[in-house]
Motif scaffolding. Structure first.
Motif, PDB file in Angstrom:
ATOM      1  N   UNK A 113      11.959  17.108  10.856  1.00 23.63           N
ATOM      2  CA  UNK A 113      12.243  18.269  10.010  1.00 23.63           C
ATOM      3  C   UNK A 113      11.059  19.229  10.097  1.00 23.63           C
ATOM      4  N   UNK A 114      11.319  20.524  10.261  1.00 25.91           N
ATOM      5  CA  UNK A 114      10.211  21.486  10.323  1.00 25.91           C
ATOM      6  C   UNK A 114       9.336  21.385   9.067  1.00 25.91           C
ATOM      7  N   UNK A 115       8.033  21.561   9.268  1.00 25.61           N
ATOM      8  CA  UNK A 115       7.065  21.355   8.188  1.00 25.61           C
ATOM      9  C   UNK A 115       7.371  22.181   6.945  1.00 25.61           C
ATOM     10  N   UNK A 116       7.775  23.446   7.122  1.00 25.74           N
ATOM     11  CA  UNK A 116       8.028  24.302   5.955  1.00 25.74           C
ATOM     12  C   UNK A 116       9.227  23.813   5.138  1.00 25.74           C
ATOM     13  N   UNK A 117      10.119  23.033   5.730  1.00 27.47           N
ATOM     14  CA  UNK A 117      11.239  22.447   4.990  1.00 27.47           C
ATOM     15  C   UNK A 117      10.896  21.042   4.497  1.00 27.47           C
ATOM     16  N   UNK A 118      10.204  20.277   5.329  1.00 29.24           N
ATOM     17  CA  UNK A 118       9.881  18.886   5.015  1.00 29.24           C
ATOM     18  C   UNK A 118       8.994  18.703   3.811  1.00 29.24           C
ATOM     19  N   UNK A 119       8.224  19.731   3.462  1.00 31.35           N
ATOM     20  CA  UNK A 119       7.364  19.636   2.281  1.00 31.35           C
ATOM     21  C   UNK A 119       8.182  19.514   1.002  1.00 31.35           C
ATOM     22  N   UNK A 154      14.402  12.785  -2.873  1.00 28.31           N
ATOM     23  CA  UNK A 154      14.366  13.929  -3.792  1.00 28.31           C
ATOM     24  C   UNK A 154      14.995  13.594  -5.135  1.00 28.31           C
ATOM     25  N   UNK A 155      14.658  12.425  -5.669  1.00 30.36           N
ATOM     26  CA  UNK A 155      15.125  12.033  -6.995  1.00 30.36           C
ATOM     27  C   UNK A 155      16.472  11.333  -7.025  1.00 30.36           C
ATOM     28  N   UNK A 156      17.200  11.275  -5.909  1.00 26.11           N
ATOM     29  CA  UNK A 156      18.507  10.626  -5.866  1.00 26.11           C
ATOM     30  C   UNK A 156      18.385   9.262  -5.184  1.00 26.11           C
ATOM     31  N   UNK A 157      18.871   8.227  -5.867  1.00 22.11           N
ATOM     32  CA  UNK A 157      18.834   6.883  -5.291  1.00 22.11           C
ATOM     33  C   UNK A 157      19.996   6.741  -4.310  1.00 22.11           C
ATOM     34  N   UNK A 182       0.839  -1.204   0.000  1.00 23.19           N
ATOM     35  CA  UNK A 182       0.000   0.000   0.000  1.00 23.19           C
ATOM     36  C   UNK A 182       0.872   1.251   0.000  1.00 23.19           C
ATOM     37  N   UNK A 183       1.914   1.275   0.848  1.00 28.13           N
ATOM     38  CA  UNK A 183       2.804   2.433   0.919  1.00 28.13           C
ATOM     39  C   UNK A 183       3.582   2.614  -0.374  1.00 28.13           C
ATOM     40  N   UNK A 184       3.997   1.517  -0.994  1.00 26.09           N
ATOM     41  CA  UNK A 184       4.762   1.594  -2.235  1.00 26.09           C
ATOM     42  C   UNK A 184       3.925   2.224  -3.344  1.00 26.09           C
ATOM     43  N   UNK A 185       2.643   1.910  -3.375  1.00 28.02           N
ATOM     44  CA  UNK A 185       1.752   2.461  -4.407  1.00 28.02           C
ATOM     45  C   UNK A 185       1.514   3.954  -4.231  1.00 28.02           C
ATOM     46  N   UNK A 186       1.720   4.471  -3.020  1.00 29.75           N
ATOM     47  CA  UNK A 186       1.543   5.915  -2.784  1.00 29.75           C
ATOM     48  C   UNK A 186       2.615   6.721  -3.483  1.00 29.75           C
ATOM     49  N   UNK A 187       3.778   6.117  -3.690  1.00 32.92           N
ATOM     50  CA  UNK A 187       4.878   6.822  -4.340  1.00 32.92           C
ATOM     51  C   UNK A 187       5.615   7.705  -3.355  1.00 32.92           C
ATOM     52  N   UNK A 188       6.461   8.606  -3.865  1.00 30.89           N
ATOM     53  CA  UNK A 188       7.239   9.478  -2.975  1.00 30.89           C
ATOM     54  C   UNK A 188       6.330  10.314  -2.072  1.00 30.89           C
ATOM     55  N   UNK A 189       6.722  10.396  -0.789  1.00 28.51           N
ATOM     56  CA  UNK A 189       5.952  11.160   0.190  1.00 28.51           C
ATOM     57  C   UNK A 189       6.822  12.278   0.746  1.00 28.51           C
ATOM     58  N   UNK A 190       6.194  13.389   1.085  1.00 26.84           N
ATOM     59  CA  UNK A 190       6.954  14.465   1.724  1.00 26.84           C
ATOM     60  C   UNK A 190       7.416  13.969   3.089  1.00 26.84           C
ATOM     61  N   UNK A 191       8.519  14.527   3.569  1.00 32.05           N
ATOM     62  CA  UNK A 191       9.101  14.082   4.843  1.00 32.05           C
ATOM     63  C   UNK A 191       8.099  14.173   5.988  1.00 32.05           C
ATOM     64  N   UNK A 192       7.282  15.224   5.992  1.00 32.73           N
ATOM     65  CA  UNK A 192       6.341  15.403   7.101  1.00 32.73           C
ATOM     66  C   UNK A 192       5.226  14.357   7.090  1.00 32.73           C
ATOM     67  N   UNK A 193       5.002  13.683   5.951  1.00 33.86           N
ATOM     68  CA  UNK A 193       3.963  12.662   5.838  1.00 33.86           C
ATOM     69  C   UNK A 193       4.524  11.249   5.752  1.00 33.86           C
ATOM     70  N   UNK A 194       5.851  11.115   5.748  1.00 34.23           N
ATOM     71  CA  UNK A 194       6.460   9.810   5.495  1.00 34.23           C
ATOM     72  C   UNK A 194       5.990   8.783   6.511  1.00 34.23           C
TER      73      UNK A 194
END
Length: 152
Positions: free
Chosen positions: A62-68, A83-86, A31-43
């Motif tokens: 991480x503070x919300x304004x940065x974690x987004x 953020x796109x880097x493996x 289920x989590x894999x199907x969600x795709x990349x998540x912002x840090x605040x929602x990970x």
């Protein structure tokens, strides 16, 4: 799942977690894999993966304004896209500084991030919490610069 009179759904034990369209999710990881990349605040970490639990812990610090700005995607155990880097992540043990209680130092267990750079394949490992903060600051700084250039 069965429709209820109020418009919701009721899961039955006989049918398990079968979705509306008949797909049976085999695990929360799927289920989590199907969600795709998540912002840090929602990970959200995969249950039972202690390394992924640490990723969630530090991502949510991480503070919300940065974690987004920071997107995290767990590709497989120990392999992530940040953020796109493996990158690869693994537990490593280090010896902490000596204290009066532990004159030889305390063994600390920490998650390290291993990233391969296109220009240098010998990029040193970095502690997870520092890697995430640095990546956030880099992304936010790049976005601000792009905005200033577009406005100015």
């Amino acid at each position: 799942m069965m429709p209820s009179k109020d418009g919701g759904f009721i899961a039955t034990i006989q049918q398990g977690f079968q979705g509306i369209f008949g797909h049976l999710a085999t695990s929360k990881e799927e289920v989590l894999k199907k969600r795709g990349p998540m912002s840090a605040v929602e990970y959200e970490a995969v249950p039972g993966d202690d390394l992924d639990q640490r990723v969630q812990f530090f991502a949510r610090q991480i503070p919300e304004h940065l974690g987004e700005w920071l997107k995290i995607y767990r590709k497989a155990r120990g392999e992530y896209e940040v953020s796109g880097e493996v990158v690869r992540m693994a537990w490593q043990s280090t010896v902490g500084p000596p204290t009066p209680e532990m004159p030889e130092g305390k063994i600390l267990r920490e998650v390290f991030v291993f990233a391969e750079s296109e220009t240098n394949s010998d990029v040193p490992a970095e502690p997870l919490h520092l890697y995430l903060r640095q990546d956030c600051n880099t992304k936010v700084g790049s976005e601000r610069m792009a905005t200033e250039l577009a406005v100015g």
